[in-house]
Scaffold this active site. Sequence first.
Site, short mmCIF file in Angstrom:
data_model
loop_
_atom_site.label_atom_id
_atom_site.label_comp_id
_atom_site.label_asym_id
_atom_site.label_seq_id
_atom_site.Cartn_x
_atom_site.Cartn_y
_atom_site.Cartn_z
N ASP A 16 0.90 -1.28 -0.11
CA ASP A 16 0.44 0.00 0.35
C ASP A 16 0.44 1.21 0.09
O ASP A 16 0.39 2.70 0.93
CB ASP A 16 -0.50 0.05 0.82
CG ASP A 16 -1.86 -1.26 1.11
OD1 ASP A 16 -2.44 -1.63 0.26
OD2 ASP A 16 -1.88 -2.09 2.64
N HIS A 45 -3.90 -2.88 -6.54
CA HIS A 45 -3.49 -1.92 -6.54
C HIS A 45 -4.47 -0.63 -7.24
O HIS A 45 -5.52 -1.01 -7.93
CB HIS A 45 -2.10 -1.93 -7.65
CG HIS A 45 -1.36 -2.95 -7.80
ND1 HIS A 45 -0.26 -3.37 -8.66
CD2 HIS A 45 -0.86 -2.93 -6.39
CE1 HIS A 45 0.48 -3.80 -7.45
NE2 HIS A 45 0.23 -4.51 -5.87
P1 IMP Z 1 -2.37 -13.05 3.26
O1 IMP Z 1 -1.00 -11.86 2.25
O2 IMP Z 1 -3.49 -12.50 2.66
O3 IMP Z 1 -2.26 -14.30 3.38
O4 IMP Z 1 -1.84 -12.30 4.31
C1 IMP Z 1 -1.25 -12.11 5.05
C2 IMP Z 1 -0.61 -10.58 5.96
O5 IMP Z 1 -0.20 -10.07 4.06
C3 IMP Z 1 -1.56 -9.96 6.80
O6 IMP Z 1 -0.90 -9.14 7.05
C4 IMP Z 1 -2.71 -8.59 4.99
O7 IMP Z 1 -2.95 -8.03 5.85
C5 IMP Z 1 -1.45 -8.31 4.61
N1 IMP Z 1 -1.40 -8.72 2.69
C6 IMP Z 1 -1.49 -8.97 1.93
N2 IMP Z 1 -1.66 -8.54 0.81
C7 IMP Z 1 -1.45 -7.60 1.24
C8 IMP Z 1 -1.42 -5.69 0.24
O8 IMP Z 1 -2.04 -6.40 -0.73
N3 IMP Z 1 -1.46 -4.79 0.72
C9 IMP Z 1 -0.72 -4.74 2.51
N4 IMP Z 1 -1.08 -5.99 3.37
C10 IMP Z 1 -1.02 -7.35 2.57
MG MG Z 2 -2.75 -2.44 -1.79
#
Ligand code: IMP
Ligand code: MG
Length: 335
Positions: A16, A45
Amino acid sequence: MKTVPCTVIAGGFWGDEGKGKVISYLALRDKLDFCVRTGSVNAAHTIWFEGKRYALHMVPGGFVDEKCRLLVGAGANVHVAQFLKEVEETGVKNRIGVDSQASIIEEKHSAQDKASEHLKGLGTTGWGVGPAIEERVRRTAKLAKDVPELKPYLTDVAMETNQAIGAGKKVLLEGTQGLLLSLFHGTYPYVTSRDTSASAICSEAGVGPTKVTQVILVFKSFVTRVGTGPLPGEISKEEAIKRGWFETAAGTGRDRRSAPFSFELARKAATINGATLLAVTKLDRVFPECQGVRAYRQLPIEARQFIERIEDETKVQVSLIGTGPDALDLIDRRD
Ligand code: IMP
Ligand code: MG
C-alpha cells in the site's frame, strides 16, 4: 533515467505504498510496451484514471496505456473469477495474457484461510493465498492451462518478456505488497506467503537478474500496515485521523494502522531490493502545502529536507514524488 528495457517495481514497507499510482504514471508518461504482474489476488493496486478509481487485484497497472501488452507471470497465483471481472472492467481482453503455468486460487482456499485460527491470527486478507500456495508447493495445484475459461489468454510469459527485453522494448515487472511482508525478509510470521522483494518479482516473471536495468522501490511518506504484527512507532487511529494518515485497505476495507516514516526500514528495503531509484508517494499527506505540486523547487523546504534525508540514508535518489491522487500529480526528477 526514464523507463528502460527492464524495470522492476517493488514496495518498500508493508504494501500500500502507492505502487499502482507510480505504475500508471510510468505507463502514461514513458509509454510501456509490456507490464507483467506477479503475486496474487490479495493485493489491490489503486489507480485513478480518467476520473475513475480502479482497485486491481489481477490486471497489471499498465492497462492505462492502451498499447501496453499485459501479462500475468508463471509465479503468479490467479483467481479466475476476479481476473475475468477485471478484464471486462478494464476492457483489455485483446491484450492480456496469462502464463500457462500460473497456479490457480480457488474458493476452497479462501474457505481454508478463513477457517484457520492461525491464519486469522496473522490477519490475512482471507483470499486464501496461503492455502493456494501450500497446494502449489505440494504439487497438487490446478494451473492456468487446466482452466477452460483461461484458454484464450494462455501464453509463455517468460519467453514473451525476454524477447521483448531483447528487442529493447520497455518492460515493467510489477510487484505486490512490500519487503516487510516478504516470507523471507519481512516480519515473520506476520507476512504473506511469498517473497515480495525485487529478486522474487523477477523470478515469478521468469526474468534473470542480468536483464534488469532498473529497480524502482516505492515508499509512502508515512508507513501503514493492515493485519497484525509489529509496526514501529505506531500511532493511534485518532492521531492518524488528526494527521490525515488514516486509510482503509483498497482490497478488504479494513483499517490500516499507521506510523511515521522509518528511515531505518527504508535503508533495509533499499538494500535488499537493490533499489536504483526511489519513489515517495503521498508527500502531500505529511506536508499539505505540497498538494498537486509538480516541480521539485516548488516544494516547501521541510518537504525537500525530508526527501533529501531519505536520499542520504538510503544512498539512492528519490526521483518520483507523489503529491496527489491523480496519476499525473507527481514530481518527476529523472534525467
Ligand atoms: P495474506 O497475504 O492474505 O495471507 O495475508 C498475510 C498478511 O499480509 C496480512 O497481514 C495481510 O494484511 C497482508 N497483506 C496481504 N496482501 C496485502 C496487500 O496487498 N497490502 C497490504 N497488506 C497485505
Ligand atoms: Mg494495496
